[in-house]
Write a protein that holds these residues in place. Structure first.
Motif, mmCIF file in Angstrom:
data_model
loop_
_atom_site.group_PDB
_atom_site.id
_atom_site.type_symbol
_atom_site.label_atom_id
_atom_site.label_comp_id
_atom_site.label_asym_id
_atom_site.label_seq_id
_atom_site.Cartn_x
_atom_site.Cartn_y
_atom_site.Cartn_z
ATOM 1 N N ILE A 1 0.797 -1.231 0.308
ATOM 2 C CA ILE A 1 0.041 0.054 0.007
ATOM 3 C C ILE A 1 0.727 1.192 -0.006
ATOM 4 N N PRO A 2 0.912 2.072 -1.202
ATOM 5 C CA PRO A 2 1.880 3.200 -1.120
ATOM 6 C C PRO A 2 1.393 4.193 -0.109
ATOM 7 N N ASP A 3 2.500 4.866 0.498
ATOM 8 C CA ASP A 3 2.059 5.925 1.544
ATOM 9 C C ASP A 3 0.912 6.729 1.300
ATOM 10 N N ASP A 4 0.846 7.280 0.046
ATOM 11 C CA ASP A 4 -0.151 8.211 -0.429
ATOM 12 C C ASP A 4 -1.510 7.584 -1.045
ATOM 13 N N SER A 5 -1.424 6.307 -0.947
ATOM 14 C CA SER A 5 -2.645 5.735 -1.500
ATOM 15 C C SER A 5 -3.846 6.145 -0.821
ATOM 16 N N LEU A 6 -4.869 6.310 -1.613
ATOM 17 C CA LEU A 6 -6.376 6.891 -1.192
ATOM 18 C C LEU A 6 -7.027 5.670 -0.674
ATOM 19 N N PHE A 7 -6.443 4.656 -0.940
ATOM 20 C CA PHE A 7 -7.348 3.204 -0.546
ATOM 21 C C PHE A 7 -6.291 2.627 0.329
ATOM 22 N N GLY A 8 -6.158 3.190 1.385
ATOM 23 C CA GLY A 8 -5.308 2.541 2.527
ATOM 24 C C GLY A 8 -6.256 2.051 3.591
ATOM 25 N N LEU A 9 -5.472 1.880 4.612
ATOM 26 C CA LEU A 9 -6.342 1.037 5.835
ATOM 27 C C LEU A 9 -7.457 1.996 6.481
ATOM 28 N N ASP A 10 -7.348 3.263 6.131
ATOM 29 C CA ASP A 10 -8.432 4.148 6.561
ATOM 30 C C ASP A 10 -9.537 3.935 5.754
ATOM 31 N N ASN A 11 -9.409 3.483 4.478
ATOM 32 C CA ASN A 11 -10.819 3.388 3.512
ATOM 33 C C ASN A 11 -11.339 1.804 3.460
ATOM 34 N N LEU A 12 -10.725 1.089 3.056
ATOM 35 C CA LEU A 12 -11.340 -0.322 2.643
ATOM 36 C C LEU A 12 -12.916 -0.309 2.393
ATOM 37 N N PRO A 13 -13.037 0.205 1.283
ATOM 38 C CA PRO A 13 -14.349 0.248 0.716
ATOM 39 C C PRO A 13 -14.668 -1.113 0.186
#
Lengths: 394, 394
Positions: free
Chosen positions: A6-18
């Protein structure tokens, strides 16, 4: 086993998980979670049959405690090693409509949008109707024509009558438009005769999607009195393939703008459910507008309380959308009829002056919100292309 | 084996054969046909699994040729001996919602009703809007609150504002009303982007039901501008348990009243689909109105062609209703707001002067049509009771 990068700047990181519904070539539809640029097959990863389904409905119907539990398990899982068979690159899968849609309701919760449309559709009257600040105005749309991002939008035909014409004519819509909205997906339904109290919003609503509520303004303006929009809207409503859980939106919560007059008790919130979500509207690849969700007058919790206050039941998969999101500035308007002021003030797109949609145009809505750990999370996109009308004689 | 006795004057003779969904005590829901005072279990009688379902949808989706074939087989079957296990007395079974409802659309196709409501809701304007004679005005309702005859209707609460009040108040509807309508059930759906030509009506639509589109007039009049009725209608829409096949309604076909101006080509019928169906509205056991369906300005074939002309898809189980059926005479009006002229001209019911519905009231709609052999056929009834509101603080 695989470790998902998971790249650091990913908008689909662990805070998201859609959550979404995907298929691999030749495979069945199943439920997955997006992590970075990958999709995790939950039926495999969690060994649970409820995810081996072509829609999120069965999982959503299991209720809020289960949503919390699965989110915790997925967070733990993707922080470590995941079975190879459960991991696919997003680029290798097809994304589908993530849930089976029950009833679809569209609200009208932006004061800027409602005022702009009032001025455009009814220039001789007050722009806001007397009821607008007392209740979240809404109406039912067509659940059966909710489609996923990527589905071509066929230009609709119908009756149109310009104010200076004596009678309507039949033909292609000449004022095809978008509406940039956020949609809320009911996870657990409610019984007929039992209103949902406003404080049950987060227990009942599973998550949110981007919605483009395509609108044929010429068809709409001729048909909509007195029973509301019908064919001007029912040809297509497109949604993003990823459902962002409400559980991921806690940092996005803000107060709605001040509500005056104070709403009736059933619409009073004890906790804020305004949302600080930034949308962008891309027209053929150029961003023409950045609608701010935090400007919405009515919150989604107020919408659900209103929708059910008469005892109407809800079902897993019901979708209700916010209505067009427009801010106070011109470049914050979420519909082209507002952005171009009824077609009189074109915008420049691809070096041309443009008003409404032409065949071949592509529109993409995107959005981001603050995530729990200080970064941002993405709603993905809802992207569709306009294809020519398909009518007898063509 | 059993021979089913069909009295000569039965309204459920061989000309009718409507379909429904029933269960015996402790049993599963399954599809049956009504014959006289009996229900024939089609899964047993025809040894076909498509009828061992809790809804008509799977059978309807098989298409028109199959509807014809099954009707022929059932006619032959019930004219002779039927296996004992397939026959139940109507009095011994429970009747359920006969189909899983997709989208629900409500039209507004009676000129008398639309004119009366225009006069009542907008006394200072022309009663009919300029679009009314050019297109069948309609809007989407709530599919999830369509219920079967016998379901209690909980009095809705909501915002109401009388014209002389400064602000709305919250409370029980004080102007609870009925709308006597006929509903049409889509049997075979159509694709997104592909309008249904008017001549495909009988191939697509499986049959018709009675519809009571319950309406809270005080909630409706405050909320409905500009996006149409919402909570004033969405708390309940009740339907009769028997779906009368279009195949049984051939003798009922009549021309619609003259249409002036001539409709646009997509709305022009090459064969009449007006219907000579006589309804009756019973209020606490007294007939207060006899709405004549033959007076409806727009036909159900025109409604379907209009509903899809913009490319909207349809699905098996979609329901569209005619709107309130009202004739030119006072005792032919299909809603109490018209019958009592907004509550100003009460009718006598049970020795009392009555306007809108009170808790405990019961309303039944019935209807008959001419059958193929010269007698009449029945739609059964949609009968519901009003129960007190269920709101916080009660």
């Amino acid at each position: 086993m695989t470790t998902i990068d998971i790249p650091d700047d990913s908008l689909f990181g662990l805070d998201n998980l859609p959550y979404g519904v995907f298929s691999t070539p030749g495979g069945e539809r199943r439920v997955g979670v997006r992590v970075g640029d990958h999709v995790v097959d939950l039926a495999v990863a969690l060994d649970d049959e409820v995810f081996a389904r072509p829609a999120l409905n069965a999982f959503m119907a299991q209720g809020h405690a289960r949503w919390v539990e699965v989110r915790e398990r997925v967070t733990e899982l993707v922080s470590g090693d995941v079975p190879d068979a459960a991991v696919h690159a997003v680029a290798d899968v097809t994304l589908h409509l993530p849930f089976e849609v029950g009833d679809y309701v569209d609200f009208y919760a932006s004061e800027h949008h409602a005022s702009n449309l009032g001025r455009l559709f009814r220039p001789d009257s007050e722009p806001l109707m007397p009821n607008w600040k007392h209740l979240p105005v809404g109406y039912h749309g067509r659940g059966g024509t909710v489609v996923v991002s990527g589905t071509d939008v066929v230009r609709p035909c119908g009756q149109r009558k310009a104010p200076d014409e004596a009678a309507p004519t039949f033909g292609e819509s000449r004022r095809l438009d978008i509406e940039a909205e956020l949609g809320f997906v009911v996870g657990t339904g409610s019984e007929l005769g039992s209103p949902v109290p406003i404080e049950e919003f987060a227990e009942r609503v599973f998550g949110a999607v981007l919605v483009n509520d395509w609108s044929a303004r010429d068809i709409q303006s001729w048909e909509y009195v007195p029973l509301g929009p019908f064919l001007g809207k029912s040809f297509a409503t497109s949604v993003s393939p990823w459902v962002v859980p409400l559980l991921a939106l806690q940092k996005a919560r803000v107060a709605t703008p001040p509500q005056d007059p104070t709403p009736l008790p059933y619409l009073r919130e004890n906790a804020p459910w305004g949302l600080d979500i930034e949308l962008a509207v891309e027209w053929n690849g150029e961003v023409v507008s950045r609608p701010p969700y935090r400007e919405m007058y009515w919150s989604p919790a107020q919408m659900l309380a209103h929708l059910t206050v008469n005892g109407a039941s809800t079902r897993t998969g019901d979708l209700y959308a916010s209505g067009t999101i427009s801010g106070p500035e011109r470049d914050q308007r979420g519909a082209f009829i507002e952005l171009t002021w009824g077609g009189k003030e074109p915008v420049r797109v691809g070096g041309e002056e443009r008003t409404f949609l032409q065949d071949g145009d592509e529109v993409a809505l995107t959005a981001t919100a603050p995530g729990a750990s200080g970064g941002r999370i993405s709603f993905g996109e809802v992207r569709n292309r306009i294809v020519p009308a398909n009518h007898p004689g063509r």
